[in-house]
Design a protein around this motif. Structure first.
Motif, PDB file in Angstrom:
ATOM      1  N   GLU A   1      60.863  19.136  57.360  1.00  0.00           N
ATOM      2  CA  GLU A   1      61.373  20.452  57.742  1.00  0.00           C
ATOM      3  C   GLU A   1      60.319  21.288  58.447  1.00  0.00           C
ATOM      4  O   GLU A   1      60.629  22.175  59.221  1.00  0.00           O
ATOM      5  CB  GLU A   1      61.874  21.200  56.497  1.00  0.00           C
ATOM      6  CG  GLU A   1      63.069  20.515  55.838  1.00  0.00           C
ATOM      7  CD  GLU A   1      63.620  21.307  54.678  1.00  0.00           C
ATOM      8  OE1 GLU A   1      63.074  22.410  54.388  1.00  0.00           O
ATOM      9  OE2 GLU A   1      64.585  20.844  54.048  1.00  0.00           O
ATOM     10  N   TYR A   2      59.096  20.988  58.129  1.00  0.00           N
ATOM     11  CA  TYR A   2      58.002  21.764  58.722  1.00  0.00           C
ATOM     12  C   TYR A   2      57.430  21.091  59.975  1.00  0.00           C
ATOM     13  O   TYR A   2      56.441  21.546  60.526  1.00  0.00           O
ATOM     14  CB  TYR A   2      56.898  22.012  57.694  1.00  0.00           C
ATOM     15  CG  TYR A   2      57.326  23.051  56.671  1.00  0.00           C
ATOM     16  CD1 TYR A   2      57.085  24.407  56.897  1.00  0.00           C
ATOM     17  CD2 TYR A   2      57.985  22.667  55.503  1.00  0.00           C
ATOM     18  CE1 TYR A   2      57.500  25.348  55.978  1.00  0.00           C
ATOM     19  CE2 TYR A   2      58.389  23.609  54.578  1.00  0.00           C
ATOM     20  CZ  TYR A   2      58.142  24.956  54.813  1.00  0.00           C
ATOM     21  OH  TYR A   2      58.544  25.895  53.925  1.00  0.00           O
ATOM     22  N   GLY A   3      58.025  19.981  60.371  1.00  0.00           N
ATOM     23  CA  GLY A   3      57.623  19.439  61.658  1.00  0.00           C
ATOM     24  C   GLY A   3      57.058  18.036  61.643  1.00  0.00           C
ATOM     25  O   GLY A   3      56.745  17.483  62.693  1.00  0.00           O
ATOM     26  N   ALA A   4      56.906  17.418  60.465  1.00  0.00           N
ATOM     27  CA  ALA A   4      56.353  16.067  60.433  1.00  0.00           C
ATOM     28  C   ALA A   4      57.419  15.070  60.868  1.00  0.00           C
ATOM     29  O   ALA A   4      58.547  15.086  60.367  1.00  0.00           O
ATOM     30  CB  ALA A   4      55.860  15.738  59.032  1.00  0.00           C
ATOM     31  N   ASP A   5      57.070  14.236  61.837  1.00  0.00           N
ATOM     32  CA  ASP A   5      57.994  13.189  62.236  1.00  0.00           C
ATOM     33  C   ASP A   5      57.907  12.003  61.287  1.00  0.00           C
ATOM     34  O   ASP A   5      58.855  11.294  61.063  1.00  0.00           O
ATOM     35  CB  ASP A   5      57.684  12.726  63.667  1.00  0.00           C
ATOM     36  CG  ASP A   5      57.825  13.885  64.660  1.00  0.00           C
ATOM     37  OD1 ASP A   5      58.912  14.491  64.696  1.00  0.00           O
ATOM     38  OD2 ASP A   5      56.832  14.201  65.352  1.00  0.00           O
TER      39      ASP A   5
END
Lengths: 688, 326, 255
Positions: free
Chosen positions: B56-60
């Motif tokens: 949700e915070y941007g980690a793929d």
């Protein structure tokens, strides 16, 4: 005809033997004392012989310092003069006993002798009264163990005088019928009164008792000579010498510099008694332990462990335990007692100092050493001109330079002075910033000025004291003084570093300052802080920095006198008390100039605290104490209380440290809202 | 060929630390400019449940390295597993938070990978295709922009609480990759861990100090300071006057003859600001003064001042900060 | 016990930082031993006093950094080594590589250093040295006992502290609070002038410039905006307090 007052041949022989023995002991005592004292390092005290002699006579004859305290003063004056003249009377009689010669026949002489005897008797008994009945606190009367020797001495002197009068009483009776004799004694009221007790006794019996009491009196006198060797109370013999050998240099330049170029040198402070100068080692023997020093010591009076007297007593103990071959003193309670030492067999040269207590830290505690504010009140009072402060500084040098064992706050101050040339450690580049908008020249821009205004650390960095600096600038500008500052090139003067024992740091600061000042061809310097003032004026010459240094209050007083400044009216009435800083007052004898300024400001009413002028009480910040934590009752609080006792509306000072200390003290007393502290210059500037 | 931005996902006691989100947001920003992916590495014991949330915070992608030996941080074990992962994945950049852990780990990993490391950065950006970091030096008195042109990965630790956290994208998940750990040789044994429960940090080490002076009027009022300190995780200090008055122990005295401190934030309440006090705290990064005397010296040194009665100001300040922190 | 202390010379913390030709100016700056390294030297001396042995101080820097080594010698260290890399283009990896190389020619039971330097504050050199020498490292130590092949250190960790045991040799970095560094005595200062202090170049530690090339490149230096004059927050106490909390969060970004 043989003079019946003469001794028989046998009597003369016995007298000679007893006398020789007494003199032997006396001489040995002198030799031993000489040995002890000369363990010290060399220092020169043989300049200005005329001045030395005159001072000695003045202080021995008039005893002005002793008489500052009425009761003790009278006591001392009586028995000093009593015994001195009485000794002549004994010698006078000795001529009669040995050679049948009567030197003086005038009744006036016998009157004088009787008065002297009476003085001696009253004086010595009064001293006993003060010590054992009144128990005057500063005398620190001890228990029997400590006091027995003193009791013995008082008894011997008392008996000597009593026996003298008894002997003379019988002599008057014995010679009553010899023509010309009674006329000698017509004015000798004490002896005649004693004679009246024995009136009518047959001359032969009277002669017998005359001689008996004479012998007893001589035994007491010889006993006193013998006691010189064993008694620690040899003050009467050493005191005049000590006054003669007093330090005649400027009072602000008593601390001697250390030559750090000397590669052979291994220690730099006073770690053992041989590190003291011989004069330092003589001082404790001149000391009568009268306690006038401690009665004026701000540290002692606020219940710190320091007493200037005890420092000397402890040095004496250390000397005695280290070198005295025959007699040891009890070291308990800082008092001295008498007893045969286990070191009795030790060599004349003494024992290794390693065997006794360590001087620094054990004999004299580090707390004592750090408690001193170097305010000089002790030395100002000391009747025999003992020098306490150089000893304290020497002991601090041992702790700082040799042991590296000292309070953490001092270390911080040292490091700050090393790195940023001020004790707070504020960036040195900003030192001149306070003057940025005041139109003050820096010498790097223009060194063609009459005065260097040496601002000092507080005046440069402390917000409160910066206001004093600004006031000074205003005054100087109004008076048209040509001056400049060093700005960021100025370094701490080094006063605190030196007094905290860090001579190495002190000298490095001094060298940088002198170099800068000479670089700009500075001749005259104004200082706004008495510590800077004293150091620049009195101590910088030790390092080749010879400048004409003037404290701001001196300059301002002069400017007012010359009409260059016209103090206006404050427009208000203000009851001000002026506090004498130690380093302007006692160290440099300037009491008048600041008061002249205050008097010139209309509306100010000047009131004096009980302790003022040379009896002024330290604010607590001198001697580097500004940078050390103070535990227990604070000196500044004590001084503030002294000021509050006379209900001032403001306190005037001449020193940034005093300013800070009073402001803190007033806050502690919760009166800082109503009673303010000002530098004398501020009080003037605000009227202009 | 190096590719991707790797972020060290710092967790403690089963909770992701906020700096991790800051790193992911920063990582995403530079990754998008470089056209690369952001991945995170999560190390610990029983932490895999935390991995998904990082998406949700941007980690793929999230690499999870789990092992009992990784429950508590140790330099050796963490450096071994993290360095192995970095070596295998060859990211362009590896970012960590500049916490005690992040700083400790970063130095070891950087040396093991023989690369450069920029610590305590306060900004990161891409300039001419190169990742550029901003970091203060000389205690914030100068600032540098610096890059690591050749060595890979580019490594940096980022100061917590400085960079913004992007709004989490609800429902966005990350690919979770479990990586078998090779703990390797752990030479350090942890004998005891002393957790600070409610105790405040040491005065000289504290990031924030709340300090009281004569204006506190009495020891009973230090409660106001303590409340504020607890909200801020701060230490409590005092001026000499309070120590003299016997209100507080000597050990918390700040100033020339007390402790010298240089926290990020120093709140001086009822302190007039005598030079003796300033000498002990003037190197603090931000100074706040609360004093009812508008002429007090302390305002000259303060970055923020409130002229007013501290007995009114402090309780409100405590409440407001509590709200902000919630 | 053979003890090595790694030190760095830094600017005084009060130094006024200015730019000269786009770089940090060194004009008129007071140079000091990094305070955290002072803790390390002090701890080294304490270990020596307790266990016997000798303390070697190692630094990387220009010739003027000799002063920092001299200070450590004056405090009581036995010998010093200064390696002058001959270039200013160095970073932490450069320094760590040189230090490790210099240390590897010594005998050592423990290596102490400050956990960070007050100038660049990067807190990574000692850790890198440990890595190069393949030694364990414990950072931010506030209490240390070391003898007989192991050290027990109390170190700051996230949210508290930990007591760690580590076999020697190891690298230990000092945090504030570890000790109070001593002030050199005069005797120390005098003796320091005679103690061995080796000044070396890269070649002397068998390195060449390519092995120590900086990996980090500084693009530019700047100064932060001058500190704005203090801001007095207006308003009634409650109002001002609320505004203050907001300012601390949003302007100062500190809470």
């Amino acid at each position: 005809m043989i003079n019946p007052s003469m001794l028989s041949t046998l009597g003369i022989v016995i007298f000679a033997i007893v006398g020789a023995i007494a003199l032997y002991f006396f001489a040995m005592g002198a030799v031993e004392l000489f040995t002890k004292v000369t363990l010290g390092q060399s220092t020169s005290r043989n300049d200005q012989l005329g001045k030395r002699l005159w001072g000695t006579i003045n202080h021995a004859v008039g005893q002005p310092r002793i008489l500052r305290q009425a009761e003790g003063g009278v006591m001392h004056f009586l028995h000093f003069w009593g015994i001195a003249i009485f000794a002549l009377a004994i010698i006078h009689l000795l001529f009669e006993r040995l050679f049948g010669a009567v030197l003086f026949r005038s009744p006036v002489w016998y009157l004088i002798a009787d008065i002297a005897g009476l003085f001696a008797l009253v004086g010595i008994l009064y001293s006993g009264f003060r010590r054992y009945v009144q128990k005057v606190p500063r005398l620190d009367t001890g228990g029997w163990k400590e006091e027995r020797l003193i009791v013995l001495l008082i008894s011997m002197i008392t008996l000597m005088v009593v026996f003298y009068f008894l002997s003379y009483g019988y002599k008057i009776v014995a010679t009553a019928s010899i023509p010309g004799e009674p006329e000698r004694y017509t004015l000798a009221f004490v002896s005649s009164w004693v004679a009246s007790w024995f009136a009518g006794l047959d001359p032969a019996t009277a002669r017998f008792w005359e001689f008996t009491f004479w012998w007893l009196q001589m035994i007491m006198a010889f006993g006193l000579l013998v006691s010189f060797r064993y008694s620690p109370v040899i003050h009467p013999a050493v005191a005049p010498l000590n006054i003669f050998m007093r330090n005649l240099g400027p009072k602000g330049a008593n601390i001697e510099s250390i030559n750090f170029e000397d590669e052979e040198r291994e220690t730099f402070g006073i770690n053992k008694i041989a590190d003291f100068t011989w004069k330092d080692l003589m001082d404790p023997y001149a000391c009568a332990e009268c306690g006038r020093c401690q009665d004026n010591c701000p540290a002692y009076l606020t219940e710190k462990p320091l007493s200037p007297k005890k420092i000397l007593v402890k040095i004496k103990e250390q000397i005695e335990e280290t070198v005295a071959p025959r007699v040891a003193m009890s070291t308990e309670g800082g008092h001295i007692s008498f007893g045969v030492t286990k070191r009795a067999e030790a060599s004349e040269e003494g024992v290794e100092e390693e065997e006794v207590k360590k001087l620094v830290g054990e004999r004299i505690s580090t707390d004592e050493i750090w408690a001193c504010t170097t305010c000089r009140a002790c030395q100002e009072e000391c009747p025999v001109f003992n020098e306490h402060i150089v000893k304290v500084v020497g002991l601090r040098r041992a702790l700082v330079l040799d042991e590296s064992d000292f309070p953490g706050e001092a270390q911080l101050a040292f490091t700050n002075m090393e790195r940023n040339s001020n004790p707070w450690g504020i960036g040195w580049q900003t030192r001149g910033d306070w003057a940025a908008d005041l139109g003050v020249k820096e010498l790097s821009e223009d060194s063609n000025v009459e005065y260097l205004y040496y601002v000092g650390c507080a005046g440069s960095f402390d917000e409160r004291v910066k206001k004093v600096s600004a006031s000074l600038v205003k005054i100087f500008q109004a008076a048209g003084i040509s001056f400049g500052i060093l700005g960021a090139e100025e370094k701490c003067c080094g006063d605190s570093a030196r007094r905290l024992g860090n001579e190495y740091l002190f000298q490095s600061l001094v060298q940088e300052n002198i170099e800068n000042m000479q670089n700009y061809k500075v001749k005259k310097i104004i200082t706004a802080c008495p510590h800077c003032f004293n150091t620049l004026k009195n101590e910088y010459p030790q390092f080749g920095g010879n400048f004409e240094v003037i404290h701001h209050t001196q300059l301002i007083a002069r400017l007012i006198q010359e009409g260059k400044i016209k103090p206006g009216s404050g427009g208000e009435n203000l009851k001000v008390t002026y506090h004498d800083s130690c380093y302007l007052g006692r160290y440099n004898d300037e009491y008048a100039a600041p008061r002249r300024i205050l008097r010139a400001i209309s509306g100010l009413q000047i009131i004096e605290m009980e302790r003022n002028l040379n009896k002024g009480f330290c604010c607590g910040a001198g001697g580097g104490r500004m940078w050390l934590e103070e535990h227990g009752k604070r000196i500044n609080t004590a001084r503030t209380e002294q000021a509050l006792a006379i209900n001032p509306e403001a306190i005037a000072v001449n020193c940034p440290f005093c300013l800070t200390m009073f402001e803190d003290g007033l806050k502690d007393k919760e009166v800082s809202e109503t009673i303010k502290t000002y530098d004398v210059a501020e009080l003037l500037a605000r009227t202009m | 060929m190096a590719k991707g931005i790797l972020v060290f996902a710092e967790q403690r006691d089963g909770k992701i630390k906020k700096v991790t989100y800051e790193l992911l947001s920063a990582g995403k920003k530079i990754a998008s400019q470089l056209g690369e992916e952001v991945s995170a590495v999560l190390v610990g014991k029983g932490v895999s449940s935390l991995a998904g949330g990082l998406g949700e915070y941007g980690a793929d992608k999230v690499y999870v390295i789990e092992n009992d030996a990784l429950e508590n941080y140790t330099t050796d074990a963490y450096a071994n597993v993290v360095a192995d992962l970095v070596k295998q994945n060859e990211p362009t950049a590896f970012l960590l938070g500049c916490s005690i852990t992040g700083r400790d780990l970063a130095a070891q990993v950087a040396q093991r990978l023989n690369t450069g490391l920029l610590t305590d950065c306060i900004n990161v950006m891409v300039e001419n295709g190169q990742i550029v970091f901003t970091r203060p030096i000389y205690a914030g008195k100068a600032i540098i922009n610096a890059a690591i042109p050749e060595a890979r990965p580019v490594m940096a630790t980022i100061r917590p609480n400085v960079l913004p956290v992007d709004e989490p994208q609800a429902g966005k998940s990350a690919e979770v990759v479990n990586v078998p750990p090779n703990i390797g040789n752990v030479r350090i044994t942890v004998k005891d861990v002393i957790r600070q429960v409610s105790a405040r940090p040491e005065l000289t080490e504290a990031d924030i100090i709340v300090s009281g002076g004569r204006g506190m009027k009495g020891p009973e009022n230090f409660k106001l300071l303590e409340d504020l300190a607890d909200v801020l995780g701060a230490a409590v200090g005092a001026s000499r006057a309070c120590v003299d008055a016997g209100w507080v122990p000597l050990s918390i005295q700040v100033g020339q003859t007390g402790k010298t401190v240089s926290p990020n934030l120093y709140i001086a309440a009822g302190i007039s600001g005598a030079i003796q006090h300033l000498a002990g705290m003037s190197s603090s990064k931000v100074i706040v003064a609360v004093n009812k005397d508008a002429e007090a010296n302390i305002f000259k040194s303060a970055d923020f001042g409130v002229v007013g009665d501290l007995f009114e100001v402090l309780p409100v300040l405590t409440q407001e900060i509590k709200k902000l922190k919630a | 016990m053979k003890i090595v202390a790694l030190v760095k010379q830094t600017f005084d913390s009060e130094a006024k930082i200015a730019l000269e030709g786009g770089k940090i100016g060194r004009q008129g700056i007071s140079l000091i031993m990094n305070p955290y390294d002072e803790y390390a030297v002090e701890e080294a001396l304490k270990l020596k006093e307790k266990n016997g042995g000798e303390v070697t101080v190692v630094t990387v820097g220009p010739d003027e950094a000799t002063e920092a080594v001299r200070q450590a010698l004056a405090m009581g260290a036995d010998q010093g080594i200064l390696v002058n890399p001959g270039t200013e283009d160095i970073d932490e990896s450069t320094v760590a590589t040189i230090l490790a190389k210099a240390v590897s020619s010594l005998e050592y039971d423990i290596i102490l250093g400050g956990f960070r330097a007050i100038d660049d504050g990067s807190a990574q050199v000692a850790g890198r040295v440990a890595e190069i020498l393949n030694l364990p490292v414990v950072n931010m130590v506030t209490k240390l006992e070391a003898d007989g092949g192991k050290a027990v250190a109390t170190a700051d960790i996230e949210g508290g502290s930990a007591v760690m045991e580590v076999p020697l040799p190891a690298v230990i970095t000092a945090q504030k609070g570890l000790n109070e560094p001593r002030y050199p005595s005069m005797k120390g200062i005098m003796q320091a002038k005679k103690k061995p202090l080796k000044k070396m170049g890269l070649g002397d530690v068998s390195l060449d410039a390519s092995q120590v090339a900086a990996k980090v490149k500084v693009l530019n230096y700047s100064l932060p905006p001058a500190r704005a004059a203090g801001k007095v927050i207006p308003g009634e106490p409650a109002e001002a307090a609320a505004a203050l909390a907001k300012a601390l969060r949003e302007e100062a970004k500190i809470i």
